[in-house]
Write a protein that holds these residues in place. Sequence first.
Motif, PDB file in Angstrom:
ATOM      1  N   UNK A 962      12.675  11.606  10.602  1.00 57.16           N
ATOM      2  CA  UNK A 962      11.389  12.196  10.252  1.00 57.16           C
ATOM      3  C   UNK A 962      10.281  11.549  11.076  1.00 57.16           C
ATOM      4  N   UNK A 963       9.254  12.302  11.283  1.00 62.41           N
ATOM      5  CA  UNK A 963       7.982  11.777  11.748  1.00 62.41           C
ATOM      6  C   UNK A 963       7.007  12.039  10.630  1.00 62.41           C
ATOM      7  N   UNK A 964       6.250  11.058  10.256  1.00 62.57           N
ATOM      8  CA  UNK A 964       5.287  11.264   9.189  1.00 62.57           C
ATOM      9  C   UNK A 964       3.899  10.865   9.642  1.00 62.57           C
ATOM     10  N   UNK A 965       2.955  11.646   9.232  1.00 63.44           N
ATOM     11  CA  UNK A 965       1.567  11.231   9.409  1.00 63.44           C
ATOM     12  C   UNK A 965       1.195  10.555   8.113  1.00 63.44           C
ATOM     13  N   UNK A 966       1.325   9.233   8.116  1.00 61.26           N
ATOM     14  CA  UNK A 966       1.176   8.475   6.877  1.00 61.26           C
ATOM     15  C   UNK A 966      -0.268   8.364   6.405  1.00 61.26           C
ATOM     16  N   UNK A 967      -1.148   8.027   7.356  1.00 58.76           N
ATOM     17  CA  UNK A 967      -2.521   7.749   6.937  1.00 58.76           C
ATOM     18  C   UNK A 967      -3.509   8.316   7.933  1.00 58.76           C
ATOM     19  N   UNK A 968      -4.648   8.728   7.416  1.00 59.84           N
ATOM     20  CA  UNK A 968      -5.780   9.068   8.266  1.00 59.84           C
ATOM     21  C   UNK A 968      -7.018   8.674   7.494  1.00 59.84           C
ATOM     22  N   UNK A 969      -7.908   7.933   8.146  1.00 60.06           N
ATOM     23  CA  UNK A 969      -9.160   7.626   7.456  1.00 60.06           C
ATOM     24  C   UNK A 969     -10.312   7.660   8.440  1.00 60.06           C
ATOM     25  N   UNK A 970     -11.391   8.208   7.971  1.00 60.72           N
ATOM     26  CA  UNK A 970     -12.629   8.224   8.750  1.00 60.72           C
ATOM     27  C   UNK A 970     -13.668   7.536   7.882  1.00 60.72           C
ATOM     28  N   UNK A 971     -14.145   6.393   8.364  1.00 58.61           N
ATOM     29  CA  UNK A 971     -15.073   5.595   7.551  1.00 58.61           C
ATOM     30  C   UNK A 971     -16.431   5.517   8.231  1.00 58.61           C
ATOM     31  N   UNK A 972     -17.437   5.657   7.426  1.00 62.02           N
ATOM     32  CA  UNK A 972     -18.796   5.477   7.926  1.00 62.02           C
ATOM     33  C   UNK A 972     -19.426   4.332   7.157  1.00 62.02           C
ATOM     34  N   UNK A 973     -19.770   3.262   7.884  1.00 62.56           N
ATOM     35  CA  UNK A 973     -20.462   2.137   7.257  1.00 62.56           C
ATOM     36  C   UNK A 973     -21.949   2.358   7.443  1.00 62.56           C
TER      37      UNK A 973
END
Lengths: 1049, 499
Positions: A962-973
Amino acid sequence: MKQKLLSSIFALVFLIGISYAQNRQVSGKVTSATDGSPITGVSVSVVGSTTATQTDGSGNYSISVSNSSVLNFSYIGYMSQRVTVGNQAVINVQLVGDSETLEEVVVTALGIERNKKDLGYAATTINNADLTNVNAVNVAGGLTGKVSGLNVTGVNSGVFEDVKMNLRGIRSLTGNNNPLLVVDGVPMDLNYLANLNPNDIANVSILKGSSSASIYGPDARNGVIVVTTKKGSDVPVVTLGHSTQFQSVSFFPALQKKFGNGYDGILDPIENWSWGPEYDGTMQPLGDPLENGDIQEVPYTGTDERRKFYERGVTHQTDLSFSMKDFFLSAQDAKVKGIIPNDQNRRTSIRLNTGREYKNFDVRLNTSYAQQNFNIYDYEQADDYFTAQNIGGNTGLLNQLINTPAHVPVTSYKDYEGNVWAQYDNWFTHYGLNPYFQAANWRKEGKRQNLNTNLELNYKPTEWLSFVYRAGLVSTNRSERSLSQGHEVSQFGLSRDKTSIPVAITERNYNQERLSSELFGQFNKELNDDFRLSAILGTYVRQVQYRGTNVGAGSLLVPGIYNLGNRIGNLDGDSDGFKSRLFSIYGNVALNYKGWANVEFTGRSDRTSTLSLDNNTYFYPGVIGSIVLTDAIDNLRSSTLSYLKLRAAWNKTGNADITPYLLATTFSQPSDTGFPFGSVPGFTTGNVDYDPNLKPEFINSSEFGFESGFWNDRIRLEATYFYQLNTDQIVNVRISDATGYRGTYRNAASFVNKGVELDLNLSPLIRFNDGGIRFRANATYNDSEVTDIFKEQELNEIAIGTTYTRVGNYAIKGQPAFVWKATDYLRDDQGRIIVDPTNGRPSSSSTLDIFGRTMPKWIIGLNPSVDYKSFKLSALFERKTGHQVSFYELGTSMAWTGVSEATAYNNREPFILPNSVIPDPSNPGSYIENTTAKIGENEGMYEHYIAEYSTASRNFLVDASSWRWRELSLTYDVPSQWLASKQKVLKSLSISLVGRNLALWLPKENRYMDPDFNSYANSEDGDYNTFGMVDATINPPVRNYGFTINAKF
Amino acid sequence: MKNILIILLMSVFVLGACKDSFFDINSNPNRPTEHDITPDLLMTSVIANSVKRMTTQYSFAAFWTGYWARGSSFGPSMPLENYDITSSFETGHWSGVTPDQGWYDILMDNYVMETKAQASGEDFYVGVAKVIKAIGFMYLVDMYNNVPYSEAFQPATTLAPKYDKGQDIYKSLLAELDVAREIFGSADLVVPEKAMSADVVFGGDVSKWSKLVNTQTLKLLIHQSEVVTNPTDEIAKITADGNGFLGKNETAWTDPGYSNDQYKMNPMYVYYVRDHNGTLMDGFNRASNYLLDKYRDNADIRYQYIFLEATDNASGWDGNDLGANPEPGKNSTNESIVIGKGLVNSPSDPAWLFTSVESLFLQAEAAQRGWISEDAQALYESAVEESFSFLGVVDAQNEATTYLSTSIASWSSASDKIELIINQKYLALPGINNFEAWVDYRRLGFPSDVPLSVATSTGSRKIPRRMQYPANEFSYNAANVAAEGNINPQTNKIWWDVN
């Protein structure tokens, strides 16, 4: 008297220290570059010497230097910094947060912080920021894909986010392979991880090998996950965070939507078999006419209704914490609504970490309490119901759904009480249940409570000697009630093969207490300019006590009153308990030369209560070494090669990984035998024979590795090779049933487990104005070979955990641990399928053949991230490959009812089985290509699918890659300057969009389900090492997406 | 001061932990071990589990011998209906998990009971153990021919027991029964107090146990009738014993205290009829048309007692043909449940270890073969009468008398008396002893018109002559099972099956 003596020694050392010290003091303050808050405990050292200190509670330090000195500032989770002193008297430093730095400090055994530089074994630290990047509720979710060697497998998608974890493969064929969890110095069971609030965690160190077993004892043979919770901060800080995430089904078994209900191409409105005619869009009756003559009519067209049964899950997570000097208080509320109607879990936890220093005496108390309240669909009760109905194959909720014909408007039956067509007695088919009724009727509700508290007394009579006493208590309580709402069948229902379902209840209570008491002394002293000697001597006592009780009543009188007293018939119940003890003495001596060479010797002696008094003591040693070549060899360090360290470790670990009381066969009165009948008892012999002289099993493990940095550490590469030889494995060896037993516990098996771990960090890969791109990658290669199962019996294989007759996990001599065994079609010597020349049908073998692995050979994690101004974008991909997964139960039940995509092959027209041969009539014994014999020409097409297609379990054994897209995050500080200008209260504010398990890419042949899933991951049933056995008791995989807001005040 | 405290603390732990007693906590507080167990605690479960196995686990034999067929609510069931028997078919007879223990599980408990009783000198339990052993291994031999026997139940020395010849096992079982006969016949035998309540068959009545010993001996002799045609010595021992066989109204009933509670019900009732909530339990096993016709065509009312009236069928009793596809629109509720009111009418009815009906048919055959001196016709007729009265047929005696005058049952008009006895035994035992019907069919080929499955995939296969060894033996006792050669359940026969 003694105190006086120690003090004078201390004074002497201090004086000597002065005399060697350099000429002047420099002082300053270390703050965080992010929010300007002071950082406590930063280690400040003079590069190239052993002079070092730490910042105090306000971030201040003072250290003696010369003008030519270079100061190094390092702290976990921050990029270390070097400053040349020159003529400065005050040096203030701002540290930039970073998760991975070569100079990182690793929390190792006994909670002792050590420079990673000095370690002779592989270790990785994950800081809070990386752990909580996408706000996974379970800490394990936050570790997935980030550490080489760590295999985190999500085994089901439910409200508990169940996972299975392995570090560097396995050390035990049939026993526990869980890494040890150590929270604030106290070892505990890995399952406790699910009760930790990820936001309380300062950092997690992963000690991959068994080297720390010399300190932590036998439980550490599978590696250690060291969790350090937050201690407090000097400036009072309040943090408030909230996250809302949604879950939706991301993958569903491939179903045919061409053919409706019936058999042999004839429509039968009451069938759950989808072997009827092709869909044509007309209105057709569904189910029997009701007593009043009403007939349900629905469009005869395939739909996606079955998948839509699963609802959108929602997780709300709110955190609040307050920290100040030596004080950290936090609370978390995580509320998970699952994808099955009404499934929910709510975890509420609080933690208080506090401490007090009194002269050279330090007391710390860390306490956390977590409560989970859940209410979920109980597949086990439903399973019992279907078993009793003698209609196997309909056990799981998923099974009930996928085996519904494609035109049935499933979601219109949600109101199973009000909607006349959704009612139990009127349900369209005679052979199944309305899934909404099923999910509502059998429920399990309960509470899990965990209390973890540990007291630490630290006494440091002199600079080079300290004593630590630690007492820990982990108390776990689970109370559960399994409820069956019940249904009284109507006369009409009876005529349709429906039966009454009793109102029933089972109550269970489990209590486990793990008490530990530890005392160790630590010696750490420079012998001269070049050598530093450190040593540890300690003792550890642990007692684990367990008590479990369950009581049930199979039929209650008044519906809705779930009280055992409201019953007819007998109570059904059992109770169980155990107590085990372990006592250890351990020691460690380490010698450091000039800060760049280290050699360490370890030893431990354990005594356990689970083996007989003659065999219960065992000793195991170890040796560890490391050398930093870039420091040791002049001129090796260059602008290209900035760092190179070599390390090696060898150790032996003994353990007796068996539950108590495994030395003698027991007798019992299983409740389902009916005994005791009133006053008539009746016992039966247990199924397992025991060897009273069991010995501990041993693991010999070695590892070699290097850590390197190039171009000023812009590229960092770390690699480790490990090799473990596991001998005298205690296994429950299957023996002939004619012995009267199923198996016998023996010291029998041995196997080799080896692999390579790689960590690559490109930081930054590209740097540009106001930001940069980073890329991290890790890869693990893991292989193993079983060298013996049970020589004495010439037994070369054992089944692992739960197996079906036709497929299962096995450990087989000469093969990797573990492999699949499955039945296949009979084939000729060229691997072509032999079919009957009259009807084109193959036959399945009655014996099992060996197929691929059950565990991945390769695991790869890729973690690119981009920073730009106040934005950070980060992703995580994970690849697993080299193994197989079995969807036997799922696949055969879909074949039985004719709903799987495979059953619509060739539009259900007669076909020649691809790659098939028939016996050569002119040349007996050899085979010729089959060009004539077609399956389904002389009989119903289903005949093939319900017979040999289903019994050849290889048809459902597929590539588990399998290939998994485990995480994605876009953060604005939100920029701190902007915050400061608006109001002074808010110190920082960040907003993130997060996603987990966003995509799953599978090989073409996997038309079934997430290959990581596993219906038999329950260690309580001895299925520690079962992998890839997927049946319909699991839920389809989900993707999570949502947002997070974090604010600091 | 603090140092002293720490040193004190440390020494407390170290010293405390160094004592053996600190670690000697590994005796199981939850369950008894072999050290604690007594024969009476095992005897009840050995008997009850044997009875449960014999009365509920031989549906396959009922299918093959034409007694039963599949209910219409169920799809085809292979290999039950096409005789393609592999090592994964019905493995539970060898060993199974509770509550359906296999023979080796039951016989293991039986073995422990026997050895414990021998050690304590409680011969009564030894006698019972020998009877159960003779029953259990008879079933194993009759299914598998050669099986582990002499080396079974010895895990300390033998983890892979060798297979003994079926014929040798029979010989040994007859010898074991001789020992049991001596035990029960001994004037010195003391029946332990606890055995009175633990003996859920005869309540400690040794003369009844003697009858069971003799009847079981006769059963073994009958099974091997085609090989050992005149077992004079064995018959002489029975005659010498003097207790005779189980006769009219002397069924060896078993009742540990069956009641309408979960897990405590008569095993046949809960398996084939209803559970404790009154829920119908079995839609799969249904009467066969062949058997129903055999009764109806001969005005034999017994089918109404052997089978239940269909819950949803105007004609009352109905069945299916083995292997046939279900008729559209037909459900299991339209067909007859296989355990009728004449067999088990309530969840608290006792179950049987050995019925008087079967005993009388065995005696009739023995008499016809000239082994025993009694009148064969009288024994045959009393066996048929016993069948009617066992089933509780209204006016049983008259019904039986009428029936005995019909052509199918008449002694005088039958040309082959053995065939008559077996055919009537066959008609007397549905649901009572399905397995015996399969034994007789293989031994003698009667009834001669038992229909074959009509499933299309049956091909040229016939009713299997034996079972395949279970897959677990091929995996865990490979060398010994391999020594038995390739087994084909279509052609390989049990040692006594010579026709």
